[in-house]
Design a protein around this motif. Structure first.
Motif, mmCIF file in Angstrom:
data_model
loop_
_atom_site.group_PDB
_atom_site.id
_atom_site.type_symbol
_atom_site.label_atom_id
_atom_site.label_comp_id
_atom_site.label_asym_id
_atom_site.label_seq_id
_atom_site.Cartn_x
_atom_site.Cartn_y
_atom_site.Cartn_z
ATOM 1 N N ALA A 24 0.824 -1.198 0.000
ATOM 2 C CA ALA A 24 0.000 0.000 0.000
ATOM 3 C C ALA A 24 0.867 1.260 0.000
ATOM 4 N N SER A 25 2.052 1.157 0.640
ATOM 5 C CA SER A 25 2.921 2.327 0.718
ATOM 6 C C SER A 25 3.737 2.544 -0.550
ATOM 7 N N PHE A 26 3.859 1.500 -1.372
ATOM 8 C CA PHE A 26 4.746 1.610 -2.535
ATOM 9 C C PHE A 26 4.003 1.396 -3.843
ATOM 10 N N GLY A 27 2.764 1.809 -3.878
ATOM 11 C CA GLY A 27 2.008 1.731 -5.129
ATOM 12 C C GLY A 27 1.891 0.315 -5.653
ATOM 13 N N GLY A 28 1.797 -0.667 -4.751
ATOM 14 C CA GLY A 28 1.590 -2.047 -5.189
ATOM 15 C C GLY A 28 2.844 -2.878 -5.227
ATOM 16 N N ALA A 29 4.031 -2.230 -5.228
ATOM 17 C CA ALA A 29 5.279 -2.992 -5.288
ATOM 18 C C ALA A 29 5.689 -3.407 -3.880
#
Lengths: 286, 410
Positions: free
Chosen positions: A138-143
Motif C-alpha cells: 500500500a505504501s509503494f504503489g503495489g510494489a
C-alpha cells in the motif's frame, strides 16, 4: 531390410548432424542474452575455499542496511544476537544488546491478557518496517520490497553461454552479491527509446525487467562511516552486498574451514587407500 | 551365492549362530568370499558409491526430519532454522541437497557403465530391470524432496509435474485433484509428499537388496563381457574389491566435498531461496538438473499427452532394453559400431539436459525434437539392427586371457 541397413550405416553421420543442427538452432538464442542485465563481477573477501568475511566491511554494510535498506525492506530471519555470532560482523554481545534495545517489540499477552511493548532483546529478529506485506504494498504503489534475509542467494544473473561449466572449477559462488552490487549501482541514464512508467526507474542490471520500482536508494555521503571509509555509492553497495551475503549464509566461514579439514583428511585417506590397493593387487595381474 | 558356501564358523558362538540364523555366513559369502572378476575397472566402483550415497541420504534425512516442519506456513522457515540455528544443521542440509545431486551423478555413471559393457544382457535382465526400478524410485523421491523446502521452484515444480497427470484422458483432472488432496498444490500436497519422501528411500533399500541379490546370483559383468569360466578369472571380494571400492568411494567423497563445502548452491536454483508464492510464477520453471533431459523430451512434443508419454517412454524403453539389443556380444570394447553410437547417445543426453534448462522456444524446441527423436531411434532402431549387421571383434578366450594379453602388450 536393405533400406534399414543403409539407415544404420549413415546413423553415425545423422547423430553428428543432429548435434550440429541442435547447436546451430540454439545459437541465435544465445545472442539475445547479449542485451541482458549488466553484471560486472566484483572481488570479495569471502570468495574461494579460503574466503572469510571482512568484519569491518560487514559492520559498515550493517550500517547501510540499517540506515537505508531497513526503512523499506524487512529482514525476518536475522536476530540481533546473530550480530555477535562467530563468523559474522564481530559485534560484541554488549553491542548486540545495545542495538536490540533501540527497537520496541510488541509482546504478550501478559498475566492480565494484555499485549504490551517492551525493549528489544538480542533474541528478537530485526524489526520489519511494515506490519505485513499488504501494508508495504500500500505504501509503494503495489510494489513489495522483498525481504532481504536471503536475497544474496535468491538472485543470480545467468552470465550466458557455457560459463556455468567453468564455475565448479573456479568455485564462483558470488553471483548473488555481484548482482546486489550491480543493481545498487545500476541506475544509469535510460538508453535512447526506453521509457519507464510513472515512478519506475531504469536500471541496467535489474533481472526482473527493464524498469524497477525501487528508486535509487544510495547517494554519496548518505551514510557516515565510522571507520573513515569514503562514503561513495560504490562503497555502500559493495559493503551492503557483503553484509547481505552474510545474512544469507551466516555459516559460510564454518563451512569453508570445516571443508578444509575434511578435504585434507580425505586426500590423505585416499592416498593411503590407493597405496593399500596397489599392495593388495600387486600379486594379481588385472 | 553362486557355488556353495565356504564359510566355516571359527568358534562355538558363531557355530551356535550359524545353525540358527546363518547371517554371518550370508555376509561372508556375499562380501568376503564372493568371487569378483579380476579385470574390473573403476567404473565398477559406482555400485559401492551408490550404496554409500543412499546411506548418506538416509542418515542426513533422518536428522533433518528432527528439525523440519511439513506445513506450508512453516516449512521454508524451518529449513532456514536448520541452516542458521541447528548445530551443524547447515552441514546436514547441504549434504542432503548436494547428496541428491551426487546420487544422480553416480547413478548416471552406473547406468552408462551398464550400457557400455552390455551389463543388461542375459543372464542379467532382472538385475537390470531392478536397477531401472530403483532409478524410477530415486526420481520420485528426489522430486518430492525438492518440494519440501517450499521455495518458489518447489511449489512451481510440483505444480508443473503433478499437472502432467491431467493429460490422462477422461480421468486426468480427478487424478490431479486426488494427488493434490485439494484443488491446487497446498498443505495436503506438502504433507503427503513429505510422508512419501520418508517412505520411498526405504523402498529403495528393499529393491537395492533385490538388486544385490540378483547380482550375486548371476555374478558381475566385466569389461570384456565374457562370463567367468574358471576360478582364476576371479578374485575374492575381500580384500580385492573391498579396498578398490573403498578407494573409489573416498575419491568420490572428495568430489562431493568440493561442491558441498565450496559451492553448495551451484546445483540448486536461486529461486528456491524465495518462499513459495502461488500468486507469482517464476520466469522460467526448471526442475533439478538431473531431470533436465527428461524435461526436454516432455517439452519437445507439442501435445501434452504425447509429451508425457514420451517422457515416461524414455524410461520405459530401458525396461525392455535387454530384448531390444540383438547383439550377443556384451562389451562395447568388441563392438566397433555400438561403441560410437554409445558416445553419440551420451552426447545426445547431455544436449537434452542443456536444452531442458533453456526456455521452450525457437531453436531450442527444434533441437530438443531432433535429440528426442535420436534418443528413441537409438533404442528402438539402432540397437535391434546393429546386432544383426555389426561385425564384432574377436572375443578373448577368457577374462584371464584378456588380462594377460593386455599386460603383455604394455
Amino acid at each position: 531390410m536393405t533400406m534399414i541397413l543403409s539407415v544404420t550405416k549413415i546413423g553415425r553421420a545423422m547423430g553428428a548432424a543432429a548435434l550440429v543442427a541442435g547447436l546451430a538452432f540454439a545459437a541465435p538464442a544465445f545472442a539475445s542474452e547479449a542485451g541482458g542485465p549488466v553484471v560486472e563481477t566484483q572481488s570479495w573477501s569471502f570468495a574461494g575455499p579460503f574466503g572469510r568475511f571482512d568484519k569491518a566491511q560487514l559492520q559498515r554494510g550493517y550500517k547501510v542496511y540499517k540506515e537505508v535498506c531497513s526503512t523499506c525492506h524487512s529482514m525476518n530471519l536475522v536476530s540481533f544476537r546473530n550480530l555477535a555470532d562467530a563468523g559474522g560482523p564481530g559485534f560484541t554481545m554488549d553491542q548486540a544488546k545495545a542495538l536490540a534495545a533501540t527497537i520496541k517489540v510488541k509482546d504478550g499477552p501478559n498475566d492480565a491478557g494484555e499485549m504490551f511493548e517492551r525493549d528489544g532483546r538480542p533474541s528478537d529478529r530485526f524489526a520489519a518496517p511494515f506490519p505485513n506485506d499488504e501494508a508495504a504494498r500500500a505504501s509503494f504503489g503495489g510494489a513489495l520490497p522483498p525481504d532481504l534475509s536471503l536475497i544474496a542467494k535468491a538472485r543470480a544473473v545467468h552470465r550466458g553461454g557455457a560459463s556455468f561449466l567453468g564455475d565448479p572449477f573456479t568455485l564462483y559462488a558470488e553471483a548473488g552479491p555481484d548482482y546486489v552490487y550491480n543493481l545498487l549501482t545500476g541506475y544509469v541514464e535510460a538508453p535512447h527509446g526506453v521509457t519507464c512508467d510513472g515512478a519506475l526507474q531504469y536500471n541496467q542490471s535489474f533481472i526482473g525487467g527493464t524498469c524497477i520500482a525501487m528508486p535509487p536508494p544510495l547517494t554519496d555521503d548518505i551514510v557516515t562511516y565510522d571507520d573513515g571509509t569514503k562514503g561513495t555509492v560504490q562503497n555502500y553497495a559493495r559493503d551492503v552486498a557483503a553484509f547481505l551475503m552474510w545474512t544469507a549464509e551466516p555459516k559460510l566461514e564454518a563451512r569453508k574451514s570445516t571443508g578444509l579439514k575434511v578435504m585434507m583428511f580425505l586426500i590423505v585417506f585416499a592416498g593411503l587407500l590407493y597405496l593399500t590397493k596397489r599392495k593388495v593387487w600387486s600379486s594379481v595381474a588385472h | 551365492m553362486s557355488g556353495h558356501s565356504t564359510y566355516t564358523p571359527s568358534n562355538g558362538f558363531t557355530r551356535w549362530i550359524d545353525s540358527r540364523l546363518p547371517i554371518i555366513r550370508l555376509g561372508y559369502d556375499s562380501f568376503v568370499a564372493y568371487p569378483t572378476p579380476r579385470n574390473l575397472n573403476y567404473w565398477w566402483a559406482f555400485g559401492a558409491i551408490l550404496s554409500m550415497m543412499l546411506a548418506v541420504q538416509l542418515i542426513t534425512g533422518i536428522v533433518l526430519v528432527m528439525h523440519y516442519t511439513p506445513n506450508t506456513l512453516m516449512a521454508f522457515n524451518s529449513v532456514e532454522h536448520i541452516m542458521r540455528d541447528v548445530n551443524w544443521g547447515w552441514l546436514m542440509r547441504y549434504m542432503h541437497a548436494n547428496g541428491a545431486s551426487m546420487f544422480f551423478i553416480a547413478v548416471y555413471v552406473h547406468i552408462l557403465r551398464g550400457l557400455y559393457y552390455g551389463s543388461y544382457k542375459a543372464p542379467r535382465e532382472i538385475l537390470w530391470i531392478l536397477g531401472v526400478v530403483i532409478f524410477l524410485l530415486m526420481m520420485a523421491t528426489a522430486f518430492m524432496g525438492y518440494v519440501l523446502p517450499w521455495g518458489q521452484m518447489s511449489f512451481w515444480g510440483a505444480t508443473v509435474i503433478t499437472n502432467l497427470f491431467s493429460a490422462i484422458p477422461l480421468v486426468g483432472d480427478p487424478i490431479v485433484t486426488w494427488l493434490w488432496g485439494g484443488f491446487s498444490v497446498d498443505n495436503p500436497t506438502l504433507n503427503r509428499f513429505f510422508s512419501l519422501h520418508y517412505l520411498l528411500p526405504f523402498v529403495i533399500v528393499g529393491v537395492v537388496v533385490l538388486h544385490v541379490w540378483a547380482l550375486h546370483v548371476v555374478g558381475q559383468n566385466n569389461p570384456t563381457g565374457v562370463e567367468l569360466k574358471s576360478e582364476q578369472d576371479s578374485v575374492a571380494f575381500t580384500p580385492y574389491a573391498t579396498v578398490k571400492d573403498a578407494f573409489g568411494m573416498v575419491v568420490f567423497l572428495i568430489f562431493f566435498s568440493w561442491f558441498l563445502f565450496y559451492s553448495p548452491n551451484y546445483m540448486g536454483h536461486p529461486d528456491n531461496y524465495i518462499p513459495a508464492n502461488p500468486m507469482v510464477t517464476p520466469a522460467h520453471i526448471v526442475p533439478e538438473w538431473y531431470f533436465l533431459p527428461f524435461y526436454a523430451i516432455l517439452r519437445s512434443i507439442p501435445d501434452k499427452l504425447g509429451g508425457v508419454l514420451a517422457m515416461f517412454g524414455a524410461i520405459a524403453v530401458l525396461f525392455v532394453l535387454p530384448w531390444l539389443d540383438t547383439s550377443k556380444v556384451k562389451s562395447a570394447t568388441y563392438r566397433p559400431l555400438y561403441k560410437q553410437f554409445f558416445w553419440v547417445l551420451v552426447i545426445c543426453g547431455l544436449g537434452l539436459g542443456y536444452l531442458g534448462s533453456q526456455p521452450a522456444e525457437g531453436g531450442y524446441v527444434v533441437a530438443s525434437r531432433i535429440l528426442t527423436a535420436w534418443y528413441f531411434f537409438h533404442f528402438l532402431v539402432i540397437l535391434p539392427v546393429l546386432g544383426l549387421v555389426e561385425k564384432p571383434r574377436p572375443l578373448p578366450e577368457s577374462v584371464t586371457a584378456a588380462v594377460l594379453a593386455k599386460n603383455a602388450a604394455h
